[in-house]
Design an enzyme around this catalytic site. Structure first.
Site, PDB file in Angstrom:
ATOM      1  N   HIS A 161     -14.689   1.335   0.180  1.00 14.01           N
ATOM      2  CA  HIS A 161     -13.558   0.434   0.450  1.00 14.01           C
ATOM      3  C   HIS A 161     -12.400   1.166   1.117  1.00 14.01           C
ATOM      4  O   HIS A 161     -11.274   0.652   1.156  1.00 14.01           O
ATOM      5  CB  HIS A 161     -13.079  -0.225  -0.854  1.00 14.01           C
ATOM      6  CG  HIS A 161     -14.044  -1.251  -1.369  1.00 14.01           C
ATOM      7  ND1 HIS A 161     -13.973  -1.752  -2.651  1.00 14.01           N
ATOM      8  CD2 HIS A 161     -15.111  -1.856  -0.796  1.00 14.01           C
ATOM      9  CE1 HIS A 161     -14.936  -2.632  -2.824  1.00 14.01           C
ATOM     10  NE2 HIS A 161     -15.654  -2.707  -1.721  1.00 14.01           N
TER      11      HIS A 161
ATOM     12  N   THR B 180     -16.872  -0.689 -13.465  1.00 12.52           N
ATOM     13  CA  THR B 180     -16.782  -1.752 -12.457  1.00 12.52           C
ATOM     14  C   THR B 180     -17.257  -3.064 -13.058  1.00 12.52           C
ATOM     15  O   THR B 180     -18.207  -3.100 -13.838  1.00 12.52           O
ATOM     16  CB  THR B 180     -17.586  -1.400 -11.179  1.00 12.52           C
ATOM     17  OG1 THR B 180     -17.431  -2.464 -10.226  1.00 12.52           O
ATOM     18  CG2 THR B 180     -19.055  -1.172 -11.478  1.00 12.52           C
TER      19      THR B 180
ATOM     20  N   ASN C   3     -13.150   2.648  -5.327  1.00  9.45           N
ATOM     21  CA  ASN C   3     -11.740   2.999  -5.486  1.00  9.45           C
ATOM     22  C   ASN C   3     -11.193   3.649  -4.218  1.00  9.45           C
ATOM     23  O   ASN C   3     -11.924   4.329  -3.491  1.00  9.45           O
ATOM     24  CB  ASN C   3     -11.552   3.955  -6.676  1.00  9.45           C
ATOM     25  CG  ASN C   3     -12.044   3.346  -7.978  1.00  9.45           C
ATOM     26  OD1 ASN C   3     -12.148   2.112  -8.094  1.00  9.45           O
ATOM     27  ND2 ASN C   3     -12.373   4.189  -8.944  1.00  9.45           N
TER      28      ASN C   3
ATOM     29  N   ASN D  62     -19.086   1.283 -19.391  1.00  8.15           N
ATOM     30  CA  ASN D  62     -17.952   0.382 -19.204  1.00  8.15           C
ATOM     31  C   ASN D  62     -17.247   0.198 -20.545  1.00  8.15           C
ATOM     32  O   ASN D  62     -17.861   0.246 -21.587  1.00  8.15           O
ATOM     33  CB  ASN D  62     -18.479  -0.981 -18.686  1.00  8.15           C
ATOM     34  CG  ASN D  62     -17.372  -1.834 -18.094  1.00  8.15           C
ATOM     35  OD1 ASN D  62     -16.360  -2.077 -18.747  1.00  8.15           O
ATOM     36  ND2 ASN D  62     -17.555  -2.299 -16.861  1.00  8.15           N
TER      37      ASN D  62
ATOM     38  N   TYR E 245       0.826  -1.215   0.000  1.00 11.31           N
ATOM     39  CA  TYR E 245       0.000   0.000   0.000  1.00 11.31           C
ATOM     40  C   TYR E 245       0.858   1.262   0.000  1.00 11.31           C
ATOM     41  O   TYR E 245       0.460   2.284  -0.568  1.00 11.31           O
ATOM     42  CB  TYR E 245      -0.988  -0.024   1.183  1.00 11.31           C
ATOM     43  CG  TYR E 245      -2.102  -1.013   0.947  1.00 11.31           C
ATOM     44  CD1 TYR E 245      -2.075  -2.303   1.479  1.00 11.31           C
ATOM     45  CD2 TYR E 245      -3.170  -0.676   0.099  1.00 11.31           C
ATOM     46  CE1 TYR E 245      -3.087  -3.209   1.217  1.00 11.31           C
ATOM     47  CE2 TYR E 245      -4.185  -1.589  -0.168  1.00 11.31           C
ATOM     48  CZ  TYR E 245      -4.133  -2.859   0.378  1.00 11.31           C
ATOM     49  OH  TYR E 245      -5.133  -3.762   0.107  1.00 11.31           O
TER      50      TYR E 245
ATOM     51  N   ASP F 170      -8.354   5.514  -4.477  1.00  9.34           N
ATOM     52  CA  ASP F 170      -7.536   6.666  -4.893  1.00  9.34           C
ATOM     53  C   ASP F 170      -8.301   7.958  -4.590  1.00  9.34           C
ATOM     54  O   ASP F 170      -9.471   7.933  -4.207  1.00  9.34           O
ATOM     55  CB  ASP F 170      -7.185   6.549  -6.396  1.00  9.34           C
ATOM     56  CG  ASP F 170      -8.417   6.580  -7.313  1.00  9.34           C
ATOM     57  OD1 ASP F 170      -8.621   5.620  -8.077  1.00  9.34           O
ATOM     58  OD2 ASP F 170      -9.189   7.556  -7.233  1.00  9.34           O
TER      59      ASP F 170
HETATM   60  N1  APR Z   1     -12.975   2.729 -19.166  1.00  2.16           N
HETATM   61  C1  APR Z   1     -14.097   2.167 -18.647  1.00  2.16           C
HETATM   62  N2  APR Z   1     -14.121   0.943 -18.055  1.00  2.16           N
HETATM   63  C2  APR Z   1     -12.949   0.281 -17.992  1.00  2.16           C
HETATM   64  C3  APR Z   1     -11.737   0.796 -18.524  1.00  2.16           C
HETATM   65  C4  APR Z   1     -11.793   2.078 -19.128  1.00  2.16           C
HETATM   66  N3  APR Z   1     -10.690   2.654 -19.661  1.00  2.16           N
HETATM   67  N4  APR Z   1     -10.755  -0.129 -18.317  1.00  2.16           N
HETATM   68  C5  APR Z   1     -11.325  -1.169 -17.677  1.00  2.16           C
HETATM   69  N5  APR Z   1     -12.645  -0.937 -17.494  1.00  2.16           N
HETATM   70  C6  APR Z   1     -13.636  -1.788 -16.822  1.00  2.16           C
HETATM   71  C7  APR Z   1     -13.457  -3.268 -17.065  1.00  2.16           C
HETATM   72  O1  APR Z   1     -14.211  -3.666 -18.217  1.00  2.16           O
HETATM   73  C8  APR Z   1     -14.051  -3.864 -15.773  1.00  2.16           C
HETATM   74  O2  APR Z   1     -15.453  -4.063 -15.917  1.00  2.16           O
HETATM   75  O3  APR Z   1     -13.444  -1.597 -15.441  1.00  2.16           O
HETATM   76  C9  APR Z   1     -13.805  -2.771 -14.735  1.00  2.16           C
HETATM   77  C10 APR Z   1     -12.683  -3.103 -13.764  1.00  2.16           C
HETATM   78  O4  APR Z   1     -13.100  -4.227 -13.023  1.00  2.16           O
HETATM   79  P1  APR Z   1     -12.242  -4.685 -11.748  1.00  2.16           P
HETATM   80  O5  APR Z   1     -10.810  -4.722 -12.118  1.00  2.16           O
HETATM   81  O6  APR Z   1     -12.945  -5.917 -11.208  1.00  2.16           O
HETATM   82  O7  APR Z   1     -12.410  -3.477 -10.718  1.00  2.16           O
HETATM   83  P2  APR Z   1     -13.620  -3.219  -9.736  1.00  2.16           P
HETATM   84  O8  APR Z   1     -14.930  -3.572 -10.387  1.00  2.16           O
HETATM   85  O9  APR Z   1     -13.453  -1.831  -9.240  1.00  2.16           O
HETATM   86  O10 APR Z   1     -13.312  -4.249  -8.522  1.00  2.16           O
HETATM   87  C11 APR Z   1     -14.188  -4.156  -7.412  1.00  2.16           C
HETATM   88  O11 APR Z   1     -12.823  -5.702  -6.190  1.00  2.16           O
HETATM   89  O12 APR Z   1     -10.688  -6.348  -5.792  1.00  2.16           O
HETATM   90  C12 APR Z   1     -11.760  -5.709  -5.230  1.00  2.16           C
HETATM   91  O13 APR Z   1     -11.779  -4.037  -3.590  1.00  2.16           O
HETATM   92  C13 APR Z   1     -11.406  -4.294  -4.912  1.00  2.16           C
HETATM   93  O14 APR Z   1     -12.714  -2.286  -5.254  1.00  2.16           O
HETATM   94  C14 APR Z   1     -12.276  -3.486  -5.871  1.00  2.16           C
HETATM   95  C15 APR Z   1     -13.430  -4.428  -6.148  1.00  2.16           C
END
Ligand code: APR
Length: 231
Positions: free
Chosen positions: A105, A172, A88, A197, A52, A90
């Site tokens: 989170h 997401t 997120n 997305n 982290y 950040d």
């Molecule tokens: N623009 C829009 N969407 C995007 C882009 C982009 N440039 N790049 C990737 N994505 C989308 C992907 O298609 C995917 O659906 O962002 C999503 C990222 O998914 P994850 O990596 O699973 O992230 P997230 O959904 O935030 O994960 C949820 O899981 O690991 C835990 O606590 C962690 O907060 C996190 C949670």
């Protein structure tokens, strides 16, 4: 019109912060169970603090992208009628002008004291085990919600989902609960649901889906929403 926006790692991808499940995603370097669980922290405190610390330091090298700025502008328009819930950790939403951000989170730029439960702002490293600025005890951890821990602000989030007219999920994957269940909860309480997305998750819970990179699609969607003829 009351709007709840839920953002995930995809909104910060174009700012240079890796997503969790994409190719070369954040978890690729570290297996999730290595760094983001209370058990991992108990087993190897230094590894988790360093993981982290690296992410906290990386924040200084990245900037919000047009998607973050578009949501900041939307809040300026809607005020209390917009609630931004983010998975997120950040600070890019805040740096883009959003002030009503619910970090379910936790936040990289906060520490949490395991002695007094304080959550002081924190920008430096934790690897050297500094004393808590509130109680003085050496017991600080990242203020991040790990797998198996309860997300923050869930009561407030549930209420906002029940009260909103429009629920928008941005960047997401909809794989991690409870956030993954928000769209169903909002829909069940009468909200219209929209997904923005890169690759739509074709979850039929969404009434509408906008495909493309967040830095392009979010500003377009916000403009569409603000235009007088918007439905
Ligand atoms: N623009 C829009 N969407 C995007 C882009 C982009 N440039 N790049 C990737 N994505 C989308 C992907 O298609 C995917 O659906 O962002 C999503 C990222 O998914 P994850 O990596 O699973 O992230 P997230 O959904 O935030 O994960 C949820 O899981 O690991 C835990 O606590 C962690 O907060 C996190 C949670």
């Amino acid at each position: 019109m009351r709007i709840v926006v839920l953002t995930g790692a995809g909104i910060s991808a174009e700012s240079g912060l890796a997503t969790f499940r994409g190719a070369g995603g954040l978890w690729e370097g570290h297996r999730p169970e290595d760094v983001a669980t209370p058990e991992a922290f108990a087993a190897d405190r230094g590894l988790v603090q360093r993981f982290y610390d690296a992410r906290r330091a990386q924040l200084r090298t990245v900037a919000p992208n047009p998607a973050h700025h578009a949501l900041g502008a939307l809040e300026a328009d809607l005020g209390d009628d917009l609630v931004l819930v983010t998975q997120n950790i950040d600070d890019l939403h805040e740096r883009a002008g959003s002030t009503r951000v619910v970090h379910m989170h936790g936040e990289l730029l906060r520490a949490r004291c395991e002695a007094c439960d304080g959550q002081p702002p924190w920008t430096d490293a934790l690897i050297d085990e500094p004393a808590c600025p509130i109680c003085g005890v050496t017991a600080l951890r990242p203020d991040v919600v790990w797998f198996g821990e309860a997300p923050y602000h869930m009561d407030r989030i549930q209420q906002e989902l029940e009260d909103c007219d429009l629920f928008v999920a941005i960047g997401t994957s909809g794989l991690v609960y409870p956030a993954a269940g928000f769209v169903d909860w909002a829909r069940r309480h009468g909200a219209r649901t929209v997904e923005l997305n890169l690759a739509p998750t074709d979850d039929e819970a969404f009434d509408e889906s906008w495909a493309g990179p967040a830095s392009e699609v979010v500003p377009t969607w916000v403009e569409h929403l603000r235009s007088p003829r918007a439905s």
